[in-house]
Design an enzyme around this catalytic site. Sequence first.
Site, PDB file in Angstrom:
ATOM      1  N   ALA A 133      31.728  40.612  50.934  1.00  0.00           N
ATOM      2  CA  ALA A 133      32.810  39.633  50.790  1.00  0.00           C
ATOM      3  C   ALA A 133      33.298  39.614  49.350  1.00  0.00           C
ATOM      4  O   ALA A 133      32.571  39.194  48.449  1.00  0.00           O
ATOM      5  CB  ALA A 133      32.336  38.245  51.208  1.00  0.00           C
ATOM      6  N   ALA A 181      35.195  28.050  56.326  1.00  0.00           N
ATOM      7  CA  ALA A 181      35.494  27.673  54.940  1.00  0.00           C
ATOM      8  C   ALA A 181      35.166  26.205  54.681  1.00  0.00           C
ATOM      9  O   ALA A 181      34.757  25.835  53.573  1.00  0.00           O
ATOM     10  CB  ALA A 181      36.960  27.947  54.620  1.00  0.00           C
ATOM     11  N   GLU A 245      41.922  30.142  36.054  1.00  0.00           N
ATOM     12  CA  GLU A 245      41.161  31.401  36.053  1.00  0.00           C
ATOM     13  C   GLU A 245      42.105  32.591  35.915  1.00  0.00           C
ATOM     14  O   GLU A 245      41.854  33.506  35.115  1.00  0.00           O
ATOM     15  CB  GLU A 245      40.357  31.528  37.343  1.00  0.00           C
ATOM     16  CG  GLU A 245      39.609  32.848  37.454  1.00  0.00           C
ATOM     17  CD  GLU A 245      38.856  33.006  38.775  1.00  0.00           C
ATOM     18  OE1 GLU A 245      38.347  34.114  39.039  1.00  0.00           O
ATOM     19  OE2 GLU A 245      38.788  32.030  39.533  1.00  0.00           O
TER      20      GLU A 245
END
Length: 380
Positions: A133, A181, A245
């Site tokens: 992943a 999720a 980020e």
Amino acid sequence: MLDTSYRTAYNEDHEAFRDTVRKVLAEHMEPYIDQHEEEGIVPRDAWKALGEAGMLCPTVKEENGGLGLDFGFNCVIAEELSYLGTSAGFTLQNDITVNYFERLGSEEQKAKYLPGMISGDIITAIAMTEPGAGSDLQGIRTTAIEDGNHLVINGSKTYITNGQNADVVIVVAKTDPSQGAKGTSLVLVEDGTPGFEKGRNLDKIGQHSADTSELFFQDVRVPKTNILGGEGRGFIHLMEELPQERLSIAVTAQGGAQRAFDEAVNFTKDRKAFGRTVFEFQNTKFTLADLKAKLQVGWAHLDWAIKRHLEGKLTTDEASAAKLWHTEMQWECVDAALQLHGGAGYMNEYAIARLWRDARVQRIYGGTSEIMKEVVSRSI
């Protein structure tokens, strides 16, 4: 040295801070870059030196033991580090992990970790990527299953920056695998916890100064109070941090591109071929002129993005577009700069070789260029 005379994102305080950053890096980083590259890690004394100079986590609020500065100071540090040509993992702590601790942490968590993160005594990492992943974080398989007042963590992570040095890791894990999720949480795991093992320092194409590791979790028991933020809200928390980020990566890309350009200019003006300098050939001047124009656009766009982020307005798609453009431009710049060095550019003794190697992964981590295009396309 970066020319900041035309920049618009910074004020006098930022530029005064930049002078300090340059002095600290010149003393504690620049003489040791080759050593860091060979050893594959930046030693803790360098972290502590930056901490003493106020160069670690400067945005942490004063009530939490920090300087309470704006993100522009982080950008100054990131620009100078990338222009210097080091891949040390300071920016991960400054721009990414510290926000999770300060924004989501309990009072106990903040008191336990933030002072050490600021001083350099505590080095952090965030473990998202797994062998199966990468960009698809919803596909992670690491679990943290409730067992009384504890969580039991099982799984593995890979490509984790600061993985060897890390004293505490933010682990992205499924606390409720049935919820997809929505069952993802962020869990703190400290170095030395039984069942938590650090694998090898991975052998990468570039960014050799950055320790990048595999991490393994086998029946790792941690208290439920180690959850950072809300249980089951891990994926949401990750998405909330994406603009900063990706802006951080764009900043380092622009700084690295400028350094590569400057190296090419200096080399071609010194190198002679056929009775004149390489710079005097039309192809060289046109190549450099094209790059200079793109760098000019890049700095202007970066200042726009930094100011927009300082205002709290930078969106995920805008930050993704910035990461896409600046990292692709960086690769174009370092590759052209290496070409202008000729055979010398392929020799590791020249800085351009390291700049070229280190730039390649910029288009991959933090979301690949292909994922960035997908994100931007959703805003159209």
